[in-house]
Scaffold this motif. Structure first.
Motif, PDB file in Angstrom:
ATOM      1  N   LEU A 249     -82.804  33.629  65.155  1.00  0.00           N
ATOM      2  CA  LEU A 249     -81.762  32.499  65.012  1.00  0.00           C
ATOM      3  C   LEU A 249     -81.056  32.918  63.970  1.00  0.00           C
ATOM      4  CD1 LEU A 249     -83.612  29.245  66.116  1.00  0.00           C
ATOM      5  CD2 LEU A 249     -81.810  30.416  67.417  1.00  0.00           C
ATOM      6  N   LEU A 250     -81.582  33.062  62.869  1.00  0.00           N
ATOM      7  CA  LEU A 250     -80.838  33.534  61.403  1.00  0.00           C
ATOM      8  C   LEU A 250     -79.703  34.802  61.451  1.00  0.00           C
ATOM      9  CD1 LEU A 250     -83.509  32.702  58.774  1.00  0.00           C
ATOM     10  CD2 LEU A 250     -81.455  31.392  58.936  1.00  0.00           C
ATOM     11  N   ALA A 251     -80.478  35.658  62.290  1.00  0.00           N
ATOM     12  CA  ALA A 251     -79.921  37.039  62.470  1.00  0.00           C
ATOM     13  C   ALA A 251     -78.571  36.784  63.238  1.00  0.00           C
ATOM     14  CB  ALA A 251     -80.688  38.003  63.088  1.00  0.00           C
ATOM     15  N   ARG A 252     -78.620  35.818  64.101  1.00  0.00           N
ATOM     16  CA  ARG A 252     -77.401  35.409  65.027  1.00  0.00           C
ATOM     17  C   ARG A 252     -76.446  34.630  64.159  1.00  0.00           C
ATOM     18  NH1 ARG A 252     -81.041  37.146  68.419  1.00  0.00           N
ATOM     19  NH2 ARG A 252     -80.998  37.570  70.500  1.00  0.00           N
ATOM     20  N   TYR A 253     -76.931  33.775  63.402  1.00  0.00           N
ATOM     21  CA  TYR A 253     -76.058  33.006  62.656  1.00  0.00           C
ATOM     22  C   TYR A 253     -75.109  33.841  61.705  1.00  0.00           C
ATOM     23  CZ  TYR A 253     -74.528  29.816  59.015  1.00  0.00           C
ATOM     24  OH  TYR A 253     -73.801  29.345  58.102  1.00  0.00           O
ATOM     25  N   GLU A 254     -75.703  34.687  61.169  1.00  0.00           N
ATOM     26  CA  GLU A 254     -74.840  35.528  59.958  1.00  0.00           C
ATOM     27  C   GLU A 254     -73.894  36.103  60.861  1.00  0.00           C
ATOM     28  OE1 GLU A 254     -75.499  38.785  56.481  1.00  0.00           O
ATOM     29  OE2 GLU A 254     -77.387  37.927  57.334  1.00  0.00           O
ATOM     30  N   LEU A 255     -74.243  36.749  62.085  1.00  0.00           N
ATOM     31  CA  LEU A 255     -72.867  37.395  62.713  1.00  0.00           C
ATOM     32  C   LEU A 255     -71.964  36.332  63.024  1.00  0.00           C
ATOM     33  CD1 LEU A 255     -72.020  39.900  64.071  1.00  0.00           C
ATOM     34  CD2 LEU A 255     -73.442  39.506  66.121  1.00  0.00           C
ATOM     35  N   MET A 256     -72.419  35.254  63.710  1.00  0.00           N
ATOM     36  CA  MET A 256     -71.446  34.367  64.038  1.00  0.00           C
ATOM     37  C   MET A 256     -70.732  33.488  62.914  1.00  0.00           C
ATOM     38  SD  MET A 256     -71.833  33.979  67.435  1.00  0.00           S
ATOM     39  CE  MET A 256     -71.982  35.807  67.212  1.00  0.00           C
ATOM     40  N   ALA A 257     -71.210  33.614  61.727  1.00  0.00           N
ATOM     41  CA  ALA A 257     -70.556  33.164  60.428  1.00  0.00           C
ATOM     42  C   ALA A 257     -69.352  33.872  60.107  1.00  0.00           C
ATOM     43  CB  ALA A 257     -71.493  32.968  59.405  1.00  0.00           C
ATOM     44  N   TYR A 258     -69.769  35.160  60.199  1.00  0.00           N
ATOM     45  CA  TYR A 258     -68.637  36.367  60.070  1.00  0.00           C
ATOM     46  C   TYR A 258     -67.535  36.357  61.107  1.00  0.00           C
ATOM     47  CZ  TYR A 258     -66.320  41.010  59.909  1.00  0.00           C
ATOM     48  OH  TYR A 258     -65.432  42.003  59.856  1.00  0.00           O
ATOM     49  N   THR A 259     -67.963  36.319  62.473  1.00  0.00           N
ATOM     50  CA  THR A 259     -67.040  36.455  63.574  1.00  0.00           C
ATOM     51  C   THR A 259     -65.937  35.106  63.395  1.00  0.00           C
ATOM     52  OG1 THR A 259     -68.583  37.457  64.807  1.00  0.00           O
ATOM     53  CG2 THR A 259     -66.844  36.815  66.073  1.00  0.00           C
ATOM     54  N   ALA A 260     -66.699  33.983  63.224  1.00  0.00           N
ATOM     55  CA  ALA A 260     -65.693  32.756  63.278  1.00  0.00           C
ATOM     56  C   ALA A 260     -64.904  32.428  62.002  1.00  0.00           C
ATOM     57  CB  ALA A 260     -66.678  31.550  63.301  1.00  0.00           C
ATOM     58  N   GLY A 261     -65.340  33.269  60.817  1.00  0.00           N
ATOM     59  CA  GLY A 261     -64.487  33.370  59.693  1.00  0.00           C
ATOM     60  C   GLY A 261     -64.841  32.288  58.597  1.00  0.00           C
ATOM     61  N   TRP A 262     -66.185  31.873  58.956  1.00  0.00           N
ATOM     62  CA  TRP A 262     -66.821  30.704  57.999  1.00  0.00           C
ATOM     63  C   TRP A 262     -67.111  31.304  56.746  1.00  0.00           C
ATOM     64  CZ3 TRP A 262     -70.735  29.326  62.363  1.00  0.00           C
ATOM     65  CH2 TRP A 262     -70.264  28.604  63.327  1.00  0.00           C
ATOM     66  N   ARG A 263     -67.433  32.557  56.888  1.00  0.00           N
ATOM     67  CA  ARG A 263     -67.726  33.361  55.654  1.00  0.00           C
ATOM     68  C   ARG A 263     -67.050  34.591  55.621  1.00  0.00           C
ATOM     69  NH1 ARG A 263     -73.879  33.363  54.289  1.00  0.00           N
ATOM     70  NH2 ARG A 263     -73.019  34.769  52.379  1.00  0.00           N
ATOM     71  N   ALA A 264     -66.707  35.084  54.614  1.00  0.00           N
ATOM     72  CA  ALA A 264     -66.126  36.555  54.400  1.00  0.00           C
ATOM     73  C   ALA A 264     -67.061  37.590  54.091  1.00  0.00           C
ATOM     74  CB  ALA A 264     -64.794  36.396  53.446  1.00  0.00           C
ATOM     75  N   ALA A 265     -66.983  38.819  54.463  1.00  0.00           N
ATOM     76  CA  ALA A 265     -67.962  39.858  53.838  1.00  0.00           C
ATOM     77  C   ALA A 265     -67.438  40.039  52.592  1.00  0.00           C
ATOM     78  CB  ALA A 265     -67.912  41.117  54.855  1.00  0.00           C
ATOM     79  N   THR A 266     -68.456  40.575  51.687  1.00  0.00           N
ATOM     80  CA  THR A 266     -68.232  40.864  50.327  1.00  0.00           C
ATOM     81  C   THR A 266     -67.960  42.263  50.313  1.00  0.00           C
ATOM     82  OG1 THR A 266     -68.879  40.653  47.830  1.00  0.00           O
ATOM     83  CG2 THR A 266     -70.623  41.171  49.770  1.00  0.00           C
ATOM     84  N   SER A 267     -67.111  42.740  49.461  1.00  0.00           N
ATOM     85  CA  SER A 267     -66.805  43.966  49.037  1.00  0.00           C
ATOM     86  C   SER A 267     -67.117  44.562  47.558  1.00  0.00           C
ATOM     87  CB  SER A 267     -65.470  44.582  49.390  1.00  0.00           C
ATOM     88  OG  SER A 267     -64.513  43.765  48.566  1.00  0.00           O
ATOM     89  N   GLU A 268     -67.565  43.364  46.731  1.00  0.00           N
ATOM     90  CA  GLU A 268     -67.798  43.745  45.244  1.00  0.00           C
ATOM     91  C   GLU A 268     -69.196  44.129  45.237  1.00  0.00           C
ATOM     92  OE1 GLU A 268     -66.870  40.563  42.958  1.00  0.00           O
ATOM     93  OE2 GLU A 268     -64.465  40.673  43.589  1.00  0.00           O
ATOM     94  N   LEU A 269     -69.281  45.144  44.316  1.00  0.00           N
ATOM     95  CA  LEU A 269     -70.820  45.830  43.880  1.00  0.00           C
ATOM     96  C   LEU A 269     -71.239  45.164  42.412  1.00  0.00           C
ATOM     97  CD1 LEU A 269     -70.539  49.617  45.070  1.00  0.00           C
ATOM     98  CD2 LEU A 269     -71.173  47.560  46.352  1.00  0.00           C
ATOM     99  N   PRO A 270     -72.239  45.086  42.164  1.00  0.00           N
ATOM    100  CA  PRO A 270     -72.724  44.728  40.993  1.00  0.00           C
ATOM    101  C   PRO A 270     -72.147  45.268  39.748  1.00  0.00           C
ATOM    102  CG  PRO A 270     -74.707  45.088  42.429  1.00  0.00           C
ATOM    103  CD  PRO A 270     -73.520  45.651  43.084  1.00  0.00           C
ATOM    104  N   PRO A 271     -72.194  44.658  38.700  1.00  0.00           N
ATOM    105  CA  PRO A 271     -71.082  45.554  37.647  1.00  0.00           C
ATOM    106  C   PRO A 271     -71.743  46.710  37.084  1.00  0.00           C
ATOM    107  CG  PRO A 271     -71.355  42.848  37.092  1.00  0.00           C
ATOM    108  CD  PRO A 271     -72.199  43.411  38.274  1.00  0.00           C
ATOM    109  N   GLY A 272     -71.129  47.750  37.103  1.00  0.00           N
ATOM    110  CA  GLY A 272     -71.437  49.065  36.578  1.00  0.00           C
ATOM    111  C   GLY A 272     -71.748  49.860  37.765  1.00  0.00           C
ATOM    112  N   MET A 273     -71.957  49.427  38.855  1.00  0.00           N
ATOM    113  CA  MET A 273     -72.445  50.299  40.073  1.00  0.00           C
ATOM    114  C   MET A 273     -71.089  51.012  40.491  1.00  0.00           C
ATOM    115  SD  MET A 273     -74.705  49.251  43.303  1.00  0.00           S
ATOM    116  CE  MET A 273     -75.356  50.538  44.372  1.00  0.00           C
TER     117      MET A 273
END
Length: 311
Positions: free
Chosen positions: A24-48
């Protein structure tokens, strides 16, 4: 003894509930991305850095994206994955290498950044592996596969752009995947072609995938495998699209088109002291399994960009 069967039933029940929760959690993350509830991050940790290897001020001969197995849970390398990445960077300084992509998170959100998962990591680490295993099966499920491919393909394209890759530059992009990373690598082909229009080379190392993804946009796929790798073979057994009679699957169409070449790395195993990435296991010629794997990967990449340059 009468209590033992009860204990077994209880343990199986708990394990079943954990699997259900993970699914259920695996599907939720995909649905959250697809529905636009959460945006994918592109930032890396400082210094990386967004890429390692070739000097960012000079053109790279190729960009290599390493998609790790189910142990991947942070932006940094896993122990075994890090060994391979370092060996590739040391022996092929002309490559620009990216290892930070999160194959098992459509939101590009490492498990190590999530408080609940950090708590579990110190108590029930198996749950972390189950999470990533379930993500593989979500990515392989025909209901979710196009969405998953789009999400992680866009993540890879984004990380490549941030690492200096330019669309239509004709610089080859190599997707090197280990184990379940092969499901993500084969699924990212169409998205990468659409975003970057890059010449794509796929190299799977003990690849576990369902064979359903369309490989038309890839130049070639090199399958690195071994008779001692039962996990890689299990993928070919359990997914019908990998069976030869399923003629319309992406895998079998690519095979008929001559786009798949098999390379044997016997007697390597999938994991453990005899794995493809083992420093301890030795071949008759004295090389370690890690050295042979790195040399094989580099030779395939150099042959690819040399042929591409000639064309």
């Amino acid at each position: 003894m009468s209590g033992f069967p009860v204990l077994v039933v209880v343990l199986l029940g708990v394990f079943g509930l954990v699997l259900l929760a993970e699914a259920l959690l695996a599907r939720y993350e995909l649905m959250a991305y697809t529905a636009g509830w959460r945006a994918a991050t592109s930032e890396l940790p400082p210094g990386m850095p967004y890429a390692r290897g070739a000097d960012p001020g000079r053109p790279a001969r190729a960009y290599l994206v390493y998609l790790d197995g189910i142990g991947k849970r942070r932006f940094g390398d896993t122990r075994d994955g890090g060994r391979l990445v370092q060996a590739l960077i040391a022996a092929a300084p002309e490559l620009r290498v990216l290892g930070q992509v999160q194959p098992y998170s459509p939101l590009a959100d490492p498990l190590v950044n999530r408080p609940v998962w950090e708590w579990l990591r110190h108590r029930v680490e198996l749950v972390l592996f189950l999470h990533n295993v379930m993500q593989i099966f979500v990515a392989a499920d025909h209901r979710y596969r196009p969405l998953y491919n789009r999400a992680v393909g866009a993540q890879i394209a984004d990380q490549l752009t941030l690492a200096g890759y330019r669309a239509d530059s004709a610089v080859p992009v190599v997707l090197l995947s280990y184990s379940g990373g092969a499901q993500v690598a084969t699924g990212a082909v169409e998205e990468l072609r659409a975003h970057l229009r890059a010449p794509l080379l796929l190299i799977t190392l003990g690849g576990f995938h369902n064979g359903a993804n369309d490989l038309t946009g890839a130049h070639h796929l090199h399958q690195l495998t071994s008779a001692g790798d039962w996990i890689e073979r299990s993928g070919a057994w359990i997914f019908p699209q990998r069976w030869r009679w399923w003629s319309g699957s992406g895998w079998n169409r690519a095979r008929r088109a001559g786009k798949i070449t098999v390379h044997r790395l016997d007697p390597a195993t999938h994991v453990g002291r005899g794995s493809y990435i083992s420093r301890e296991a030795r071949l008759p010629d004295g090389r370690s399994h890690l050295e042979r794997t790195a040399e094989t990967v580099i030779a395939l990449i150099r042959a690819h960009y040399g042929a591409h340059h000639d064309r």
